[in-house]
Design an enzyme around this catalytic site. Sequence first.
Site, PDB file in Angstrom:
ATOM      1  N   ARG A  34       3.300   8.007   1.526  1.00  0.00           N
ATOM      2  CA  ARG A  34       4.798   7.438   2.183  1.00  0.00           C
ATOM      3  C   ARG A  34       5.726   8.637   2.444  1.00  0.00           C
ATOM      4  O   ARG A  34       6.943   8.397   2.137  1.00  0.00           O
ATOM      5  CB  ARG A  34       5.271   6.484   1.000  1.00  0.00           C
ATOM      6  CG  ARG A  34       4.304   5.530   0.402  1.00  0.00           C
ATOM      7  CD  ARG A  34       4.473   4.403   1.957  1.00  0.00           C
ATOM      8  NE  ARG A  34       3.677   3.266   1.580  1.00  0.00           N
ATOM      9  CZ  ARG A  34       2.419   2.877   1.665  1.00  0.00           C
ATOM     10  NH1 ARG A  34       1.552   3.839   2.382  1.00  0.00           N
ATOM     11  NH2 ARG A  34       1.828   1.677   1.388  1.00  0.00           N
ATOM     12  N   SER A  77       7.453  -3.394   0.838  1.00  0.00           N
ATOM     13  CA  SER A  77       7.405  -3.081  -0.636  1.00  0.00           C
ATOM     14  C   SER A  77       8.657  -2.477  -1.086  1.00  0.00           C
ATOM     15  O   SER A  77       9.006  -1.371  -0.483  1.00  0.00           O
ATOM     16  CB  SER A  77       5.964  -1.986  -0.801  1.00  0.00           C
ATOM     17  OG  SER A  77       5.107  -2.874  -0.555  1.00  0.00           O
ATOM     18  N   GLU A 118      10.443   2.824  -2.350  1.00  0.00           N
ATOM     19  CA  GLU A 118       9.811   2.960  -0.952  1.00  0.00           C
ATOM     20  C   GLU A 118      10.628   2.450   0.233  1.00  0.00           C
ATOM     21  O   GLU A 118      10.581   3.318   1.054  1.00  0.00           O
ATOM     22  CB  GLU A 118       8.582   2.227  -0.910  1.00  0.00           C
ATOM     23  CG  GLU A 118       7.595   2.180   0.303  1.00  0.00           C
ATOM     24  CD  GLU A 118       6.363   1.840   0.217  1.00  0.00           C
ATOM     25  OE1 GLU A 118       5.855   1.022   1.339  1.00  0.00           O
ATOM     26  OE2 GLU A 118       5.709   1.828  -0.782  1.00  0.00           O
TER      27      GLU A 118
END
Length: 308
Positions: A165, A214, A296
């Site tokens: 990520r 998310s 995130e």
Amino acid sequence: MMPPVRGTLTEGRPLADLTWLRVGGPADWLFQPADEEDLAGFLAAHDPAVPVFPMGVGSNLIVRDGGLRAVVIRLGRGFNGIRVEGERVIAGAAALDAHVARRAAEAGRDLTFLRTIPGTIGGAVRMNAGCYGSYVADHLIEVRAITREGRAVTLPAADLGLAYRQSRLPEGWVLVEAAFRADAGDPAALARRMDEQIARRDSSQPTRDRSAGSTFRNPAGFSSTGRADDTHELKAWKLIDEAGMRGARRGGAQMSEMHSNFLINTGGATAADLEGLGEEVIKRVFQSSGIELQWEIMRVGEEPVNKQ
């Protein structure tokens, strides 16, 4: 004084309607370039002391209620082309991930993992997005970008520092195109797989609610390539459940009852509601498990100056 442009340059542009969560204050300026030449010319002439912030479709973003003291650069037409050349799939940074997956499948190339990832290719590369065990890092060959000084550069994937990520793309650089290597596949079989992915997503995630995907990263094992162990037991939603935060609310913000790692705007939420609830989740999870969740969702901008 802003440089002359051929695209659209708007002062004091509210950003809430450009984000999936529908919150946030205005940007000092919003620049929507006509093409690469327009973008490069603007960046070359733009005051280097004034920050720039590349923005996609706002699918993974909270803009704080005080807005953003920067020039927000939002790519649109002219940056969303998709073409397939043998095993290579080349996509403009403004192309939607889902559209790239579909176009590749029609040409018999497998980038099906992109089908259910919200947002654009630019954001997917910057965040090394992934799903169903595949990540951008597994397929990316190279990217083209415009530097903060207005130079066009091509970078191999290895130079981006792709990890779980995240990437190390320099601040202020604007991605304009990415090339992926995609395995061959039967178009009909690839289409069926994508249909199954969509059905699985819609049965387990609050796709009808205003969310940004998310909220927190899974604290699972991962390697420098960005590959995560999707079978790992340590999932963010499990930790959130164990901390008793499924369905938790603050103002118009809520941790979804359907999937507790989704932060949703139930109507009338402010950015402060959403970010505040997220921070409370981090606190409660740490108290419960000793694990500190990492956001995130990207949060940018400032609080209102009159905040009490």
